[in-house]
Design an enzyme around this catalytic site. Structure first.
Site, PDB file in Angstrom:
ATOM      1  N   HIS A 136      33.249 -22.589  15.190  1.00 17.54           N
ATOM      2  CA  HIS A 136      33.877 -22.141  16.284  1.00 17.54           C
ATOM      3  C   HIS A 136      32.634 -22.009  17.527  1.00 17.54           C
ATOM      4  O   HIS A 136      32.835 -21.822  18.708  1.00 17.54           O
ATOM      5  CB  HIS A 136      34.006 -20.592  16.234  1.00 17.54           C
ATOM      6  N   LYS A 138      30.207 -23.813  20.278  1.00 16.72           N
ATOM      7  CA  LYS A 138      30.391 -24.575  21.534  1.00 16.72           C
ATOM      8  C   LYS A 138      29.250 -24.837  22.347  1.00 16.72           C
ATOM      9  O   LYS A 138      28.704 -24.149  22.772  1.00 16.72           O
ATOM     10  CB  LYS A 138      31.340 -24.056  22.523  1.00 16.72           C
ATOM     11  N   ASP A 143      18.624 -34.573  24.857  1.00 21.51           N
ATOM     12  CA  ASP A 143      17.371 -35.004  24.870  1.00 21.51           C
ATOM     13  C   ASP A 143      16.357 -33.931  24.440  1.00 21.51           C
ATOM     14  O   ASP A 143      15.121 -33.933  24.723  1.00 21.51           O
ATOM     15  CB  ASP A 143      16.965 -35.627  26.312  1.00 21.51           C
ATOM     16  N   HIS A 315      38.990 -16.007  28.372  1.00 18.83           N
ATOM     17  CA  HIS A 315      38.299 -16.434  27.295  1.00 18.83           C
ATOM     18  C   HIS A 315      37.020 -16.340  27.381  1.00 18.83           C
ATOM     19  O   HIS A 315      36.200 -16.866  26.209  1.00 18.83           O
ATOM     20  CB  HIS A 315      38.704 -18.082  27.144  1.00 18.83           C
ATOM     21  N   LYS A 317      33.186 -14.717  26.951  1.00 16.08           N
ATOM     22  CA  LYS A 317      32.573 -13.586  25.989  1.00 16.08           C
ATOM     23  C   LYS A 317      31.290 -13.134  26.359  1.00 16.08           C
ATOM     24  O   LYS A 317      30.356 -14.242  26.286  1.00 16.08           O
ATOM     25  CB  LYS A 317      32.626 -14.340  24.531  1.00 16.08           C
ATOM     26  N   ASP A 322      22.965  -1.908  29.680  1.00 11.75           N
ATOM     27  CA  ASP A 322      22.148  -1.150  30.906  1.00 11.75           C
ATOM     28  C   ASP A 322      22.048  -2.004  31.901  1.00 11.75           C
ATOM     29  O   ASP A 322      20.738  -1.814  32.733  1.00 11.75           O
ATOM     30  CB  ASP A 322      21.013  -0.598  30.068  1.00 11.75           C
TER      31      ASP A 322
END
Length: 397
Positions: A136, A138, A143, A315, A317, A322
Site C-alpha cells: 500500500h 506510495k 537519484d 484520501h 492521511k 500539539d
C-alpha cells in the site's frame, strides 16, 4: 543551539517511547531534511513529473494503484523518456490494487525498458493467507536526492483530473536530505523480495548515502508490514496519541481503528487533549464509512470532535501532534493498514511544515460538517443493524 535542542526534544521523546513497543531497532532520526508539502494532485504531480524529467541516474517508484488513464499514461511517458536518457527505472505496483489496468499497459512499460515488479501476484505457493497482503506504499525516489510520498496513487482521481464527484482530496510531501537513503533501502528490500536481486542504485547522491539537506526537518521513518509480530504502524499512532499534551488533529479516509486505538483516543481526551478527527462524508468504500460511524457514539461522548468533509472524497492521511510534530505516509487508521498492508509512516519535526498542516486542516475542519451526538443517535434501527453486520467483517475491510 538551545533553540535547536528544544525543537527536536519532542521527536527524541517519541523515539524513547517507541523503544518500549518496537521489538527491533529504533528508527534513525535524520536531521536537516528539506520537506515540502503538496495539498492536492494539481500541486503534487507537476512537482513529481518535473523531478522525473530531471533524473540522471535512477528512478525507484512504488505504488498501490497505477491506472492506465491520463495520469498513468503521463507517468509511463516520463518513465520511458527517462530510460531513453540512460536512467535506470524500477517500478513496483500492487497486482491486486492495479488489477483494473490492462496487462498491456505494464507490458508496454517493460518493452520501453522500465523494470517492473508486480507485488504479490496470486499464487497458491504462498498460501491463501498471503493473498490478502497488499503493498500500500506510495513513493518515488529520484537519484537518491529526493523522495515523494504520501497518499497519492497514480490515477486521474488523485491528480484532480476526474469529474468533481469522483475527485480525491489528498496530501503528499517531498523530502531532500539524508532520509532519502532510508526510502531507498525500503524500496530495495521489496524489490529483492519480489524479483530476487536488488535494484542498481549506484551513482546515488553522496555515493550511495544521501547527504544532509539544508532544511529544518528532522525525519524518522517506520516501515510496517504483515511480517512483524506487532504492528509497527499502529504503534506509531498509539505512541503519538499517548505523547500529545494539548491537541491531536487526525485526518484519515478509512477509520476502523479497533479497541486499542479507541481507548488511546479516549484517554487523550480525558487528560485534557483536544482531539479532532477529520473523516470523509462520502467514500469510495461506503461499507468502511458506515462501519467508521459505528465508533462515533463512544468518541463523541468523550468530547472528541468529529467532522466530515463533504466537498471532495477525502484520501489524505496525516496526524498533527500539539501543532509541532506530524505523521504523514500511506497508512490509514484501519486494521488493514495495521496488520495486512506494507505501509510507510514518516515522523516529521519541522515547525514550518507543522504550521502549514495546521493551517490547511484547520480550514478543512471549519468547512466540514460537524457531527453532533444528538444527530448521530437519530440514525435508524436499520442503519444500526447494518453497522453491526458489517462490523463482523471489519478485520477484512
Amino acid at each position: 543551539m538551545k533553540k535547536r535542542l528544544i525543537r527536536t526534544d519532542r521527536l527524541l521523546r517519541t523515539m524513547h517511547l517507541l523503544r518500549f513497543i518496537l521489538p527491533s531497532r529504533l528508527p534513525q532520526i535524520h536531521r536537516q531534511n528539506a520537506v515540502e508539502l503538496y495539498r492536492g494532485g494539481d500541486r503534487f504531480f507537476p512537482a513529481l513529473f518535473e523531478a522525473l524529467r530531471g533524473a540522471k541516474k535512477f528512478i525507484l517508484a512504488e505504488y498501490y494503484i497505477v491506472r492506465s488513464d491520463r495520469t498513468g499514461s503521463a507517468l509511463a511517458s516520463e518513465l520511458a523518456g527517462a530510460v531513453k536518457r540512460g536512467v535506470r527505472v524500477y517500478l513496483i505496483y500492487d497486482y491486486i490494487g492495479s488489477i483494473d489496468s490492462p496487462a498491456a499497459f505494464f507490458r508496454n512499460l517493460a518493452a520501453a525498458g522500465v523494470e517492473t515488479a508486480p507485488f504479490n501476484v496470486p499464487s497458491f505457493h504462498r498460501g491463501l493467507r498471503w493473498f490478502d497482503r497488499r503493498d500500500h506504499r506510495k513513493m518515488t525516489i529520484v537519484d537518491g536526492e529526493v523522495a515523494f510520498l504520501g497518499g497519492f496513487n497514480i490515477g486521474d482521481e488523485y491528480a484532480g483530473l476526474a469529474a468533481d464527484a469522483d475527485r480525491f482530496y489528498d496530501l503528499g510531501i517531498s523530502i531532500r536530505g539524508s532520509a532519502v537513503e532510508e526510502f531507498m533501502r525500503i524500496f530495495s528490500e521489496t524489490w529483492r523480495r519480489e524479483r530476487g536481486d536488488p535494484p542498481d542504485v549506484s551513482g546515488a547522491a553522496g555515493d550511495g548515502r544521501a547527504e544532509s539537506g539544508s532544511g529544518n526537518g528532522d525525519v524518522a521513518i517506520v516501515s510496517g508490514g504483515p511480517g512483524h509480530r506487532h504492528s509497527r504502524i499502529r504503534n506509531v499512532f498509539l505512541v503519538h496519541i499517548a505523547a500529545a499534551s494539548d491537541e491531536l488533529l487526525i485526518v484519515t479516509p478509512y477509520f476502523i481503528p479497533g479497541p486499542r486505538m479507541i481507548r488511546a483516543l479516549m484517554r487523550a481526551a480525558r487528560r485534557g487533549v483536544r482531539v479532532r478527527l477529520l473523516l470523509p462524508a462520502r467514500s469510495d468504500m461506503p461499507f468502511v464509512r458506515l462501519l467508521a460511524r459505528a465508533y462515533y457514539d463512544v468518541l463523541l461522548r468523550e468530547g472528541i470532535e468529529i467532522r466530515e468533509l463533504e466537498e471532495e472524497i477525502l484520501h489524505a492521511k496525516a496526524m498533527l501532534i500539539d501543532g509541532k510534530q506530524a505523521v504523514i505516509g500511506s497508512a490509514n487508521l484501519d486494521q488493514r493498514s495495521f496488520h495486512r498492508n506494507f505501509e510507510i509512516a514518516v515522523l516529521i519535526r519541522d515547525d514550518a511544515l507543522a504550521g502549514s498542516i495546521r493551517a490547511i486542516y484547520g480550514e478543512d475542519f471549519r468547512r466540514a460538517r460537524t457531527v453532533l451526538l444528538k444527530d448521530h443517535e437519530r440514525r435508524g434501527l436499520a442503519v444500526r443493524i447494518l453497522e453491526r453486520l458489517i462490523g463482523l467483517f471489519g478485520w477484512f475491510l
